[in-house]
Scaffold this motif. Structure first.
Motif, PDB file in Angstrom:
ATOM      1  N   ALA A  64       0.834  -1.205   0.000  1.00 35.62           N
ATOM      2  CA  ALA A  64       0.000   0.000   0.000  1.00 35.62           C
ATOM      3  C   ALA A  64       0.868   1.254   0.000  1.00 35.62           C
ATOM      4  CB  ALA A  64      -0.940  -0.001   1.202  1.00 35.62           C
ATOM      5  N   VAL A  65       1.969   1.220   0.780  1.00 37.71           N
ATOM      6  CA  VAL A  65       2.903   2.352   0.778  1.00 37.71           C
ATOM      7  C   VAL A  65       3.487   2.546  -0.619  1.00 37.71           C
ATOM      8  CG1 VAL A  65       5.146   3.143   1.666  1.00 37.71           C
ATOM      9  CG2 VAL A  65       3.470   2.141   3.224  1.00 37.71           C
ATOM     10  N   PHE A  66       3.776   1.451  -1.291  1.00 35.19           N
ATOM     11  CA  PHE A  66       4.271   1.546  -2.668  1.00 35.19           C
ATOM     12  C   PHE A  66       3.193   2.075  -3.605  1.00 35.19           C
ATOM     13  CE2 PHE A  66       4.242  -0.488  -6.842  1.00 35.19           C
ATOM     14  CZ  PHE A  66       5.394   0.045  -7.381  1.00 35.19           C
ATOM     15  N   ALA A  67       1.956   1.592  -3.454  1.00 36.80           N
ATOM     16  CA  ALA A  67       0.892   1.921  -4.400  1.00 36.80           C
ATOM     17  C   ALA A  67       0.490   3.390  -4.356  1.00 36.80           C
ATOM     18  CB  ALA A  67      -0.331   1.044  -4.138  1.00 36.80           C
ATOM     19  N   ALA A 105      13.167  14.642   2.978  1.00 33.37           N
ATOM     20  CA  ALA A 105      13.371  14.992   4.384  1.00 33.37           C
ATOM     21  C   ALA A 105      12.409  14.215   5.284  1.00 33.37           C
ATOM     22  CB  ALA A 105      13.182  16.493   4.579  1.00 33.37           C
ATOM     23  N   ILE A 106      11.169  14.004   4.830  1.00 30.61           N
ATOM     24  CA  ILE A 106      10.208  13.219   5.619  1.00 30.61           C
ATOM     25  C   ILE A 106      10.657  11.767   5.689  1.00 30.61           C
ATOM     26  CG2 ILE A 106       7.817  12.409   5.721  1.00 30.61           C
ATOM     27  CD1 ILE A 106       6.991  15.048   4.428  1.00 30.61           C
ATOM     28  N   PRO A 114       2.691   6.107   8.848  1.00 27.30           N
ATOM     29  CA  PRO A 114       2.062   7.341   8.343  1.00 27.30           C
ATOM     30  C   PRO A 114       3.063   8.285   7.664  1.00 27.30           C
ATOM     31  CG  PRO A 114       1.182   6.800  10.494  1.00 27.30           C
ATOM     32  CD  PRO A 114       2.320   5.853  10.258  1.00 27.30           C
ATOM     33  N   ALA A 115       4.262   8.407   8.226  1.00 25.57           N
ATOM     34  CA  ALA A 115       5.269   9.273   7.608  1.00 25.57           C
ATOM     35  C   ALA A 115       5.690   8.735   6.250  1.00 25.57           C
ATOM     36  CB  ALA A 115       6.484   9.410   8.518  1.00 25.57           C
ATOM     37  N   LEU A 116       5.808   7.418   6.129  1.00 22.78           N
ATOM     38  CA  LEU A 116       6.157   6.828   4.835  1.00 22.78           C
ATOM     39  C   LEU A 116       5.084   7.123   3.793  1.00 22.78           C
ATOM     40  CD1 LEU A 116       7.551   3.270   5.732  1.00 22.78           C
ATOM     41  CD2 LEU A 116       8.820   5.381   5.298  1.00 22.78           C
ATOM     42  N   VAL A 117       3.820   7.020   4.195  1.00 21.56           N
ATOM     43  CA  VAL A 117       2.723   7.283   3.261  1.00 21.56           C
ATOM     44  C   VAL A 117       2.761   8.739   2.798  1.00 21.56           C
ATOM     45  CG1 VAL A 117       0.215   7.412   3.025  1.00 21.56           C
ATOM     46  CG2 VAL A 117       1.257   5.447   4.183  1.00 21.56           C
TER      47      VAL A 117
END
Length: 413
Positions: A64-67, A105-106, A114-117
């Motif tokens: 999901a993070v990738f998508a 930076a994030i 959540p930060a990855l998303v």
């Protein structure tokens, strides 16, 4: 003595001329920037296993993070993809570089999913905005080599990003930060250089109207789009799987715990795609699609043999062959599709083509991530690969079944 007028020739000085890059240097800068954007796109891939180890999330969350990256990139292409035609190339590129720097930076300071998303969403939008402006700027700067650079730089960047990131993660400290700090420095330097970029597109009306997504498939191109869809879906679905679950699969097949193995896998797929684009660019488009279908199906089958026998050699060899099919198929599909539409219809048609491509990259990978919670990764890969090989063979059959019913303009010699 009378005062000298401020505008007198005796005291006036000509305004300082702002330094601008020549067309050759501009083309190099644009190519390097485009390559860096795509390298940043694949840089998180080797880190997904590290993040999973830190935060314990599932494969479905990983995909999901990738998508969200692919969906955000698609939204940018459909909205701000042609904005640089109205406000100029330089402002759009600078804005995209600034947004990409924030995303890096994030990533560097991420402390959870959540930060990855958020980082992936910002990165996807920045990349979508940049690719339109950078691609157009390359054509402005170098009409002869611009199209080839636009084809080669993205795949080359993905290869460099996957491998380079894995090496930094494996051998340098602070694995979740170092690669993104390096990319931040690269984007800051490129942003400063872009200030010297000559503007190749003047301002013109219609900037707000250009933000409205325009997707249309002309009647004469519908059959062609239908024909190229199986190879397009197969290629991009393969790419999505490799860029999300590929490193985990590579470590399972090879038995190695090295992060570099995952980077090598991504690089094997994308670099061979680059080679195919260069080697097949003069081959007639329909023939290229047929070659791509065979290579993609064969590559997937060999890859599955490697997965199920635990042979790293077969696994990587199959990946290289599949990558050749992916690169050839994407180029052949685009060159088959474009002649089926009139010049004023091509923007809407290519938007539809990219919708198919990026949805194929994100949705199947997400479904695979969900399924990975219920099936062993080897078994899941086998099912996934069988579907991709079947799509590639369907694409091969389609090029023969519908060729004589294609519009004359869409029948490459």
């Amino acid at each position: 003595m009378s005062a000298v007028s401020p505008t007198s020739p005796a005291t006036s000085t000509p305004p300082a001329r702002r330094v601008r890059l020549g067309s050759g240097a501009a083309a190099v800068l644009l190519a390097v920037t485009l390559t860096t954007f795509m390298a940043a796109a694949s840089a998180p891939t080797p880190l997904y296993a590290v993040y999973q180890g830190y935060w314990g999330f599932s494969s479905s969350v990983l995909t999901a993070v990738f998508a969200v990256y692919a969906v955000s990139l698609l939204m940018a292409l459909l909205t701000v993809g042609s904005l640089s035609d109205h406000v100029g190339r330089r402002p759009v590129i600078l804005g995209a570089v600034a947004l990409e720097t924030v995303a890096m930076a994030i990533f560097a300071s991420a402390d959870g999913v959540p930060a990855l998303v958020v980082a992936r969403v910002l990165q996807g939008f920045a990349t979508g905005a940049a690719t339109g402006a950078l691609g157009a700027g390359l054509l402005d700067a170098d009409r002869t080599r611009g199209p080839l650079i636009n084809s080669v730089a993205p795949a080359l960047g993905l290869a460099a990003g996957g491998l380079g990131s894995s090496l930094l993660v494996q051998y340098l400290p602070a694995p979740t930060r170092t690669v993104f700090v390096v990319l931040i420095v690269a984007f800051v330097l490129q942003g400063a250089a872009i200030l010297l970029l000559p503007e190749s597109a003047g301002r013109r009306a219609g900037a707000l109207a250009s933000l409205r997504p325009h997707v249309s498939v002309p009647a004469g191109a519908r059959r062609v789009l239908l024909m190229v869809t199986p190879i397009t879906v197969a290629g991009w679905a393969l790419g999505g799987f490799y860029l999300s679950l590929g490193p985990s699969l590579a470590r399972g097949v090879t038995g190695s715990k090295s992060i570099v193995v995952g980077g090598l896998l991504v690089s094997a797929l994308t670099f061979s795609g680059t080679v195919a684009i260069l080697a097949m660019r003069a081959v007639p488009a329909l023939r290229a699609m047929r070659v791509a279908s065979v290579l993609l199906a064969l590559g997937v089958i060999v890859t599955l043999l490697g997965v199920n026998t635990g042979s790293g050699a077969l696994f990587f060899a199959g990946t290289v062959v599949a990558g050749l099919g992916f690169g050839t198929g994407f180029q052949g599909a685009a060159r088959t599709l474009l002649p089926a539409a009139a010049p004023h219809e091509r923007a809407g048609l290519m938007a539809a083509f990219y919708i198919v491509s990026y949805l194929a990259m994100s949705i199947p990978a997400t479904v695979a991530g969900i399924a990975a919670g219920h099936l062993p990764l080897t078994e899941l890969t086998t099912y996934y690969g069988i579907v991709l090989a079947a799509l590639a063979l369907a694409a091969l059959a389609g090029t023969f079944l519908v060729r004589d019913r294609l519009p004359v303009a869409a029948r490459p010699a």
